[in-house]
Design a protein around this motif. Structure first.
Motif, PDB file in Angstrom:
ATOM      1  N   VAL A 293       0.854  -1.236  -0.201  1.00  0.00           N
ATOM      2  CA  VAL A 293      -0.039   0.045  -0.096  1.00  0.00           C
ATOM      3  C   VAL A 293       1.141   1.305   0.024  1.00  0.00           C
ATOM      4  O   VAL A 293       0.629   2.286  -0.628  1.00  0.00           O
ATOM      5  CB  VAL A 293      -0.963  -0.029   1.137  1.00  0.00           C
ATOM      6  CG1 VAL A 293      -1.708   1.349   1.214  1.00  0.00           C
ATOM      7  CG2 VAL A 293      -1.982  -1.267   1.031  1.00  0.00           C
TER       8      VAL A 293
ATOM      9  N   GLN B  62      -6.746   2.268   2.754  1.00  0.00           N
ATOM     10  CA  GLN B  62      -6.316   0.941   3.045  1.00  0.00           C
ATOM     11  C   GLN B  62      -5.215   1.111   4.074  1.00  0.00           C
ATOM     12  O   GLN B  62      -5.251   0.042   4.915  1.00  0.00           O
ATOM     13  CB  GLN B  62      -5.537   0.345   1.750  1.00  0.00           C
ATOM     14  CG  GLN B  62      -6.726  -0.048   0.894  1.00  0.00           C
ATOM     15  CD  GLN B  62      -5.951  -0.563  -0.462  1.00  0.00           C
ATOM     16  OE1 GLN B  62      -5.096   0.237  -1.227  1.00  0.00           O
ATOM     17  NE2 GLN B  62      -6.157  -1.704  -1.089  1.00  0.00           N
TER      18      GLN B  62
ATOM     19  N   ASP C  33       1.819   1.919  -3.349  1.00  0.00           N
ATOM     20  CA  ASP C  33       0.556   2.427  -3.987  1.00  0.00           C
ATOM     21  C   ASP C  33       0.619   4.046  -3.787  1.00  0.00           C
ATOM     22  O   ASP C  33       0.085   4.612  -4.715  1.00  0.00           O
ATOM     23  CB  ASP C  33      -0.794   1.735  -3.555  1.00  0.00           C
ATOM     24  CG  ASP C  33      -1.768   1.862  -4.755  1.00  0.00           C
ATOM     25  OD1 ASP C  33      -1.719   2.268  -5.878  1.00  0.00           O
ATOM     26  OD2 ASP C  33      -3.028   1.584  -4.026  1.00  0.00           O
TER      27      ASP C  33
ATOM     28  N   ARG D 103      -8.442   5.987  -1.902  1.00  0.00           N
ATOM     29  CA  ARG D 103      -8.441   4.469  -1.443  1.00  0.00           C
ATOM     30  C   ARG D 103      -7.225   3.929  -0.879  1.00  0.00           C
ATOM     31  O   ARG D 103      -7.384   3.282   0.184  1.00  0.00           O
ATOM     32  CB  ARG D 103      -8.737   3.846  -2.839  1.00  0.00           C
ATOM     33  CG  ARG D 103      -9.102   2.085  -2.642  1.00  0.00           C
ATOM     34  CD  ARG D 103      -9.655   1.703  -4.074  1.00  0.00           C
ATOM     35  NE  ARG D 103      -8.457   1.946  -5.114  1.00  0.00           N
ATOM     36  CZ  ARG D 103      -8.795   2.630  -6.190  1.00  0.00           C
ATOM     37  NH1 ARG D 103      -9.756   3.291  -6.266  1.00  0.00           N
ATOM     38  NH2 ARG D 103      -7.829   2.703  -7.007  1.00  0.00           N
ATOM     39  N   ALA D 104      -6.093   4.085  -1.382  1.00  0.00           N
ATOM     40  CA  ALA D 104      -4.829   3.909  -0.852  1.00  0.00           C
ATOM     41  C   ALA D 104      -4.622   4.054   0.665  1.00  0.00           C
ATOM     42  O   ALA D 104      -4.247   3.500   1.488  1.00  0.00           O
ATOM     43  CB  ALA D 104      -3.500   4.227  -1.591  1.00  0.00           C
TER      44      ALA D 104
ATOM     45  N   TYR E 286       1.447   9.982  -9.965  1.00  0.00           N
ATOM     46  CA  TYR E 286       0.622   9.833 -11.116  1.00  0.00           C
ATOM     47  C   TYR E 286      -0.319  11.456 -11.144  1.00  0.00           C
ATOM     48  O   TYR E 286      -0.563  11.968 -12.058  1.00  0.00           O
ATOM     49  CB  TYR E 286      -0.763   8.730 -10.810  1.00  0.00           C
ATOM     50  CG  TYR E 286      -1.557   8.897 -11.689  1.00  0.00           C
ATOM     51  CD1 TYR E 286      -1.820   8.525 -13.022  1.00  0.00           C
ATOM     52  CD2 TYR E 286      -3.054   9.327 -11.208  1.00  0.00           C
ATOM     53  CE1 TYR E 286      -2.964   8.688 -13.598  1.00  0.00           C
ATOM     54  CE2 TYR E 286      -4.148   9.268 -11.959  1.00  0.00           C
ATOM     55  CZ  TYR E 286      -4.231   9.299 -13.258  1.00  0.00           C
ATOM     56  OH  TYR E 286      -5.140   9.315 -13.854  1.00  0.00           O
TER      57      TYR E 286
ATOM     58  N   ALA F  84      -8.047  14.009  -9.624  1.00  0.00           N
ATOM     59  CA  ALA F  84      -8.227  12.513  -9.602  1.00  0.00           C
ATOM     60  C   ALA F  84      -7.922  11.818  -8.641  1.00  0.00           C
ATOM     61  O   ALA F  84      -6.979  10.799  -8.912  1.00  0.00           O
ATOM     62  CB  ALA F  84      -8.305  12.018 -10.909  1.00  0.00           C
ATOM     63  N   THR F  85      -8.343  12.113  -7.503  1.00  0.00           N
ATOM     64  CA  THR F  85      -7.763  11.693  -6.175  1.00  0.00           C
ATOM     65  C   THR F  85      -8.117  10.301  -5.486  1.00  0.00           C
ATOM     66  O   THR F  85      -7.860   9.720  -4.622  1.00  0.00           O
ATOM     67  CB  THR F  85      -7.668  12.623  -5.123  1.00  0.00           C
ATOM     68  OG1 THR F  85      -8.828  13.172  -4.733  1.00  0.00           O
ATOM     69  CG2 THR F  85      -7.061  14.029  -5.281  1.00  0.00           C
ATOM     70  N   SER F  86      -9.136   9.713  -6.498  1.00  0.00           N
ATOM     71  CA  SER F  86      -9.812   8.571  -5.602  1.00  0.00           C
ATOM     72  C   SER F  86      -8.743   7.391  -5.542  1.00  0.00           C
ATOM     73  O   SER F  86      -8.974   6.740  -4.485  1.00  0.00           O
ATOM     74  CB  SER F  86     -10.903   7.933  -6.707  1.00  0.00           C
ATOM     75  OG  SER F  86     -10.646   7.730  -8.057  1.00  0.00           O
ATOM     76  N   GLY F  87      -7.880   7.193  -6.382  1.00  0.00           N
ATOM     77  CA  GLY F  87      -7.041   6.185  -6.083  1.00  0.00           C
ATOM     78  C   GLY F  87      -6.223   6.492  -4.995  1.00  0.00           C
ATOM     79  O   GLY F  87      -5.781   5.317  -4.018  1.00  0.00           O
ATOM     80  N   LEU F  88      -5.698   7.759  -4.907  1.00  0.00           N
ATOM     81  CA  LEU F  88      -4.940   8.120  -3.438  1.00  0.00           C
ATOM     82  C   LEU F  88      -5.654   7.943  -2.192  1.00  0.00           C
ATOM     83  O   LEU F  88      -5.173   7.298  -1.147  1.00  0.00           O
ATOM     84  CB  LEU F  88      -4.373   9.296  -3.635  1.00  0.00           C
ATOM     85  CG  LEU F  88      -3.476  10.058  -2.557  1.00  0.00           C
ATOM     86  CD1 LEU F  88      -2.263   9.207  -2.151  1.00  0.00           C
ATOM     87  CD2 LEU F  88      -3.284  11.365  -2.957  1.00  0.00           C
TER      88      LEU F  88
ATOM     89  N   GLN G 164       0.414   6.794  -6.597  1.00  0.00           N
ATOM     90  CA  GLN G 164      -0.649   7.801  -6.754  1.00  0.00           C
ATOM     91  C   GLN G 164      -0.100   9.239  -6.673  1.00  0.00           C
ATOM     92  O   GLN G 164      -0.727  10.091  -7.472  1.00  0.00           O
ATOM     93  CB  GLN G 164      -1.777   7.438  -5.746  1.00  0.00           C
ATOM     94  CG  GLN G 164      -2.547   6.404  -5.932  1.00  0.00           C
ATOM     95  CD  GLN G 164      -3.263   6.266  -7.471  1.00  0.00           C
ATOM     96  OE1 GLN G 164      -3.882   7.148  -7.662  1.00  0.00           O
ATOM     97  NE2 GLN G 164      -3.409   4.878  -8.132  1.00  0.00           N
TER      98      GLN G 164
END
Length: 105
Positions: free
Chosen positions: A9, A98, A12, A94-95, A19, A88-92, A16
């Motif tokens: 994580v 986690q 990840d 989410r990590a 990215y 677009a921070t949804s991936g960050l 992110q």
């Protein structure tokens, strides 16, 4: 909690940040990093704190096989920080959720 899950994580989170073009090549000053405030909120942005304080600290704890924090709540701070952002921070996010779950479980 498996340490390999935490490491995955963390990787990840770094990916992110890169990215989103929030990864910085020049570190903040030693004075900025020495802040006593939570998240170094008075001297760093949240992405800077993640890159220069949070990630290195957890990587070091993993490498030294030291105890990891028993509680973590970064996602709510990040959600507030990025609220209204065009990124677009949804991936960050989410990590970060986690890592909160892994360290608090």
């Amino acid at each position: 909690m498996r340490r390999t899950d935490v490491a995955a994580v963390l990787i990840d989170i770094e990916a992110q940040l890169r990215y989103l073009s929030l990864w910085e090549s020049i570190p903040p000053s030693a004075e900025a990093l020495a802040s006593q405030e939570p998240f170094c909120i008075d001297t760093l942005t949240l992405p800077q704190w993640l890159q220069f304080v949070f990630l290195p600290t957890l990587y070091r704890l993993l490498e030294q096989e030291a105890s990891l924090p028993e509680r973590c709540a970064i996602a709510p701070m990040a959600e507030e920080y990025f609220r209204g952002s065009a990124l677009a921070t949804s991936g960050l996010l989410r990590a970060l959720r986690q890592i909160d779950e892994l360290l608090t479980a």
